[in-house]
Write an enzyme that holds these catalytic residues in place. Structure first.
Site, short mmCIF file in Angstrom:
data_model
loop_
_atom_site.label_atom_id
_atom_site.label_comp_id
_atom_site.label_asym_id
_atom_site.label_seq_id
_atom_site.Cartn_x
_atom_site.Cartn_y
_atom_site.Cartn_z
N PRO A 1 86.07 -69.14 -67.63
CA PRO A 1 85.26 -68.91 -68.81
C PRO A 1 85.90 -68.09 -69.93
O PRO A 1 86.31 -66.97 -69.74
CB PRO A 1 84.10 -68.11 -68.25
N GLU A 2 85.95 -68.67 -71.09
CA GLU A 2 86.01 -67.91 -72.32
C GLU A 2 84.72 -68.28 -73.03
O GLU A 2 83.91 -69.03 -72.48
CB GLU A 2 87.26 -68.25 -73.11
N ARG B 1 98.92 -58.93 -68.76
CA ARG B 1 98.49 -60.32 -68.81
C ARG B 1 99.64 -61.23 -69.26
O ARG B 1 100.43 -60.84 -70.13
CB ARG B 1 97.32 -60.51 -69.81
N LYS C 1 80.40 -63.14 -73.16
CA LYS C 1 80.67 -63.98 -72.00
C LYS C 1 79.61 -63.83 -70.91
O LYS C 1 79.74 -64.36 -69.82
CB LYS C 1 82.05 -63.65 -71.41
#
Length: 270
Positions: A2-3, A260, A59
């Site tokens: 999910p974004e 990241r 989100k």
DNA sequence: CAGCGTGTTGAGGA
DNA sequence: TTCCTCAACACGCT
């Protein structure tokens, strides 16, 4: 999964699948998923309520149920909802809603990172939603500039921070910075207002595009049951290590920024 | 077999 | 106090 566009897509199909259904029972196979309340208490309150609507705040997925209660769900990396049994690994079905019409909704999460909260009353002003920043299209560029003015951390890390902007995840941040030709490790306080303006616009556009793409290429069955088809096709840098930059043909590089994976073109992004 | 990951939080250091 | 980094969460995939 999910974004923001994926979360919005999931909400859209959850509305189709379970809106106005009455929860007859709920099975909690992995209690630690319920974060802010004892799972037996959670069950007791949720049982018998009707799902009025489902929407997203950043989100977070918000299930609006009777009597002022909201169920908040965060999918984190692997959480997903399914309304059918086919194709699932039942081992990872942690929460199961059983509706009065005999249909079910399964929350499945192989990594167990997803979370449920139950909030009462003014949910927007309670944690965790109270901590969130704004969506790109509602963000005043001067406010953002001020917010970043004391930050020396990489712009990429700031854009991922949901306390500043909501919705951007690692994939789209990589894409936005590539489109805007900004080096991901540029200190946040060195980004100009002009650049921030374009970052906001591009973020909004890329997430709108993705949302529409998701909506047009998958049906409800897929939306609730798989992550297929949402990302591919229009990514320029994310996962493109060693492939030529589609703008200048230089090799796309990968490095670590704030822990990241970060894909970028060192020639385009200065 | 080892490394990696679409997200977030909290501990701990500076 | 504020800012920042990094490990941890748990599992499947390459």
């Amino acid at each position: 999964m999910p974004e923001l566009p994926e979360v919005r897509t999931v909400c859209r199909y959850l509305n189709k699948a379970v809106k106005n259904k009455k929860i007859k029972n709920i099975y909690i196979n992995l209690p630690k998923i319920i974060k802010n309340i004892d799972h037996n208490k959670f069950k007791e309150i949720v049982k018998g309520k009707k799902i009025l609507k489902i929407f997203n705040v950043g989100k977070w997925i918000v299930f609006d149920i009777d009597n002022d209660y909201k169920i908040l769900v965060h999918l984190r990396l692997e959480g997903k909802f399914r309304n059918i049994l086919k194709g699932q690994n039942p081992k990872h079905d942690h929460i199961i809603f059983n509706f009065e019409d005999k249909t079910n909704l399964y929350f499945n999460d192989s990594r167990q990172f997803g979370t449920f909260h139950l909030l009462k009353g003014d949910y927007l002003n309670q944690k965790p939603l109270s901590l969130l920043g704004k969506e790109a299209q509602n963000t005043d560029v001067n406010w953002l500039h001020q917010k970043l003015s004391k930050k020396r951390i990489p712009i990429k890390t700031s854009l991922l921070d949901q306390k500043i902007l909501v919705g951007l995840g690692n994939i789209y941040v990589n894409e936005v910075l590539w489109i805007e030709k900004i080096e991901p490790e540029t200190p946040s306080n060195q980004i100009t207002i002009k650049q921030l303006k374009k970052i906001l616009k591009t973020s909004y556009e890329i997430m709108e595009k993705s949302y529409k793409l998701g909506g047009s290429t998958i049906d409800s069955y897929v939306a609730l049951n798989s992550k297929e088809g949402l990302f591919q096709n229009f990514l320029n840098v994310h996962t493109k290590k060693d492939l030529p930059c589609s703008r200048c043909k230089e090799k796309i590089l990968k490095k670590w920024v704030g822990g990241r994976g970060t894909y970028y073109c060192f020639k385009c992004q200065k």
